[in-house]
Design an enzyme around this catalytic site. Structure first.
Site, short mmCIF file in Angstrom:
data_model
loop_
_atom_site.label_atom_id
_atom_site.label_comp_id
_atom_site.label_asym_id
_atom_site.label_seq_id
_atom_site.Cartn_x
_atom_site.Cartn_y
_atom_site.Cartn_z
N PHE A 11 43.90 30.47 40.98
CA PHE A 11 43.83 29.00 41.08
C PHE A 11 44.03 28.33 39.71
O PHE A 11 45.03 27.62 39.49
CB PHE A 11 42.48 28.65 41.72
CG PHE A 11 41.97 27.27 41.45
CD1 PHE A 11 42.77 26.15 41.68
CD2 PHE A 11 40.67 27.07 41.00
CE1 PHE A 11 42.29 24.86 41.43
CE2 PHE A 11 40.19 25.79 40.76
CZ PHE A 11 41.00 24.70 40.97
N ASP A 58 46.20 45.69 36.38
CA ASP A 58 44.75 45.50 36.43
C ASP A 58 44.17 45.51 35.01
O ASP A 58 44.45 46.44 34.25
CB ASP A 58 44.16 46.66 37.26
CG ASP A 58 42.74 46.37 37.72
OD1 ASP A 58 41.92 45.94 36.89
OD2 ASP A 58 42.48 46.57 38.92
N ILE A 59 43.37 44.52 34.69
CA ILE A 59 42.77 44.47 33.34
C ILE A 59 41.75 45.58 33.12
O ILE A 59 41.32 45.81 32.00
CB ILE A 59 42.14 43.09 33.01
CG1 ILE A 59 41.08 42.71 34.04
CG2 ILE A 59 43.21 42.02 32.87
CD1 ILE A 59 40.19 41.54 33.60
N TYR A 146 27.01 37.84 38.10
CA TYR A 146 28.19 37.09 37.62
C TYR A 146 27.85 36.37 36.31
O TYR A 146 28.61 36.44 35.33
CB TYR A 146 28.63 36.08 38.68
CG TYR A 146 29.74 35.15 38.21
CD1 TYR A 146 31.04 35.62 38.01
CD2 TYR A 146 29.48 33.80 37.94
CE1 TYR A 146 32.05 34.77 37.56
CE2 TYR A 146 30.49 32.95 37.51
CZ TYR A 146 31.76 33.44 37.31
OH TYR A 146 32.76 32.60 36.87
N LYS A 150 29.55 36.80 32.46
CA LYS A 150 30.20 35.71 31.70
C LYS A 150 29.51 35.52 30.35
O LYS A 150 30.15 35.19 29.36
CB LYS A 150 30.18 34.42 32.52
CG LYS A 150 31.17 34.46 33.67
CD LYS A 150 32.60 34.47 33.11
CE LYS A 150 33.66 34.65 34.14
NZ LYS A 150 35.02 34.61 33.61
N1 LIG Z 1 36.83 27.92 39.59
C1 LIG Z 1 35.70 27.61 38.95
O1 LIG Z 1 35.01 26.65 39.28
C2 LIG Z 1 35.25 28.44 37.77
C3 LIG Z 1 34.03 28.08 37.14
C4 LIG Z 1 33.61 28.83 36.05
C5 LIG Z 1 34.39 29.87 35.60
N2 LIG Z 1 35.54 30.20 36.23
C6 LIG Z 1 36.35 31.32 35.72
O2 LIG Z 1 37.69 30.87 35.59
C7 LIG Z 1 38.58 31.97 35.78
C8 LIG Z 1 39.63 31.65 36.83
O3 LIG Z 1 38.95 31.38 38.06
P1 LIG Z 1 39.69 30.85 39.37
O4 LIG Z 1 38.79 29.88 40.00
O5 LIG Z 1 41.08 30.47 39.05
O6 LIG Z 1 39.64 32.17 40.26
P2 LIG Z 1 40.81 32.97 41.04
O7 LIG Z 1 40.11 34.02 41.81
O8 LIG Z 1 41.67 32.02 41.77
O9 LIG Z 1 41.64 33.60 39.83
C9 LIG Z 1 41.31 34.80 39.22
C10 LIG Z 1 42.58 35.62 39.11
O10 LIG Z 1 42.26 36.86 38.43
C11 LIG Z 1 42.91 37.91 39.12
N3 LIG Z 1 42.17 39.15 38.88
C12 LIG Z 1 40.94 39.48 39.35
N4 LIG Z 1 40.62 40.73 38.97
C13 LIG Z 1 41.65 41.19 38.21
C14 LIG Z 1 41.90 42.40 37.55
N5 LIG Z 1 41.02 43.41 37.61
N6 LIG Z 1 43.05 42.55 36.87
C15 LIG Z 1 43.97 41.53 36.83
N7 LIG Z 1 43.78 40.36 37.47
C16 LIG Z 1 42.63 40.18 38.15
C17 LIG Z 1 42.91 37.51 40.58
O11 LIG Z 1 43.88 38.19 41.36
C18 LIG Z 1 43.17 36.01 40.47
O12 LIG Z 1 44.55 35.73 40.50
C19 LIG Z 1 37.69 33.17 36.12
O13 LIG Z 1 37.44 33.87 34.93
C20 LIG Z 1 36.41 32.53 36.60
O14 LIG Z 1 35.28 33.37 36.42
C21 LIG Z 1 35.99 29.51 37.32
#
Ligand SMILES: NC(=O)c1ccc[n+]([C@@H]2O[C@H](COP(=O)([O-])OP(=O)(O)OC[C@H]3O[C@@H](n4cnc5c(N)ncnc54)[C@H](O)[C@@H]3O)[C@@H](O)[C@H]2O)c1
Length: 320
Positions: A11, A58-59, A146, A150
């Protein structure tokens, strides 16, 4: 600048890809993603751009991270397994992706000569600290696996900055919402869930009594914070952690009412039990990001909700 975006098929990451490809200062954008929660559909309009490069991987695999860092000047590290409930159900996988994976990204960056890593931190790091609004320096005990992951990312960032001279900037996002946020599955966030229900003329379920509040933040604001963090040449702005939010508090009931008014629906929500591991109220002090990064929210909550709803209306297949 050439930028690697981990988690770029997700996202926030895909919204950042879009913004960076519009930026004349950017010569290339590479996405590394394992598609566990993201999708190549989120990137479909970028594949034609010759500055865009897709890498599935994959990371958790260090060599993959090294390969992804090759030739890059900076990284925006978004890849992680989000969701408090997911981490409670499966702490091992959340730990492996969010901690080991992040450590791999930081280490590969330093070994490959990448100068700067901007990384997605989280408001969950405030844990049980009661003060509102949240200021970066006052954190409590984490309330979920979680949140632990973080916070550990931030600790490693501090150590990697002082030991290895890597430039690290953490962005503590507060409930980001907007186009392309996944409304599907058991770990979907509240705004896409509410929108999905309203557009299908169904009453959404509110966890708790509706008084829980969040600092909901439209994705363009988080994207702009990333751009500022990637490009800042202010020395004092680097090796810091910032709240990235709107600085406005909205309860779940207010959120429901705002969305209902926009959707033109008159449904009554159902109330369910509160979720464990969730904080009750959240509101950010965003003055540090303002002072050091020049960050200001570009889009208000109300405007963001309107744009998000409009986007899901046009892209209804995303809700199916
Ligand atoms: N959306 C929020 O409100 C929010 C709030 C606080 C923090 N975050 C952080 O922001 C970041 C992005 O979140 P988002 O909402 O876009 O989530 P999301 O799930 O849409 O995006 C995360 C992406 O990381 C990829 N991913 C997951 N595991 C992986 C791996 N092992 N190797 C490679 N890629 C991998 C997923 O396929 C996905 O495309 C994340 O780190 C999340 O913890 C998001």
């Amino acid at each position: 600048m050439k930028v690697l975006i981990t988690g770029g098929a997700g996202f926030i990451g895909s919204n950042l890809v879009e913004r960076l490809l519009e930026d004349q200062r950017v010569r290339g954008v590479r996405v590394l993603d394992n598609l566990s929660t993201g999708s190549t559909e989120n990137l479909s309009s970028f594949f034609e751009d010759e500055r865009f490069e897709w890498m599935e991987g994959d990371i958790r695999d260090y060599e993959t991270c090294v390969k992804a860092c090759e030739g890059m000047d900076a990284i925006s590290h978004q890849a992680a397994l989000g969701s408090v409930p997911r981490s409670i159900a499966d702490p091992l996988t959340t730990n492996a992706v969010n901690i080991t994976g992040t450590l791999n990204v930081f280490t590969a960056a330093k070994e490959s000569g990448v100068r700067r890593v901007v990384y997605a931190a989280s408001s969950s790091t405030y844990g049980d600290h009661p003060a509102l609004p949240k200021k970066e320096e006052n954190i409590g005990r984490p309330l979920s696996p979680y949140a632990v992951t973080k916070y550990v990312n931030e600790l490693y960032a501090g150590v990697y900055a002082s030991l290895y001279g890597l430039e690290l900037i953490g962005l503590r996002y507060f409930n980001i919402f907007g186009p392309r946020q996944n409304p599907k599955g058991p770990y979907a966030a509240v705004i896409p869930l509410f929108i999905k229900a309203l557009l299908h003329n169904e009453a959404p379920v509110i966890n708790g009594d509706g008084a829980h509040s969040r600092d909901f933040t439209f994705v363009a604001n988080a994207v702009e914070a990333n751009v500022r963090a990637l490009f800042t040449d202010k020395k004092e702005a680097v090796n810091q952690v910032y709240n990235i939010a709107c600085g406005e508090q909205t309860s779940l009931l207010e959120l429901f009412n705002l969305l209902s008014a926009n959707a033109g629906t008159v449904l009554t929500p159902e109330f369910g039990p509160s979720r464990t591991g969730d904080v009750v109220h959240s509101l950010a002090d965003i003055s540090k990001a303002g002072a050091l990064l020049g960050y200001q929210p570009l889009v208000t909550v109300q405007e963001g909700l309107k744009r998000t709803l409009d986007w899901y209306r046009v892209n209804e297949k995303f809700l199916a």
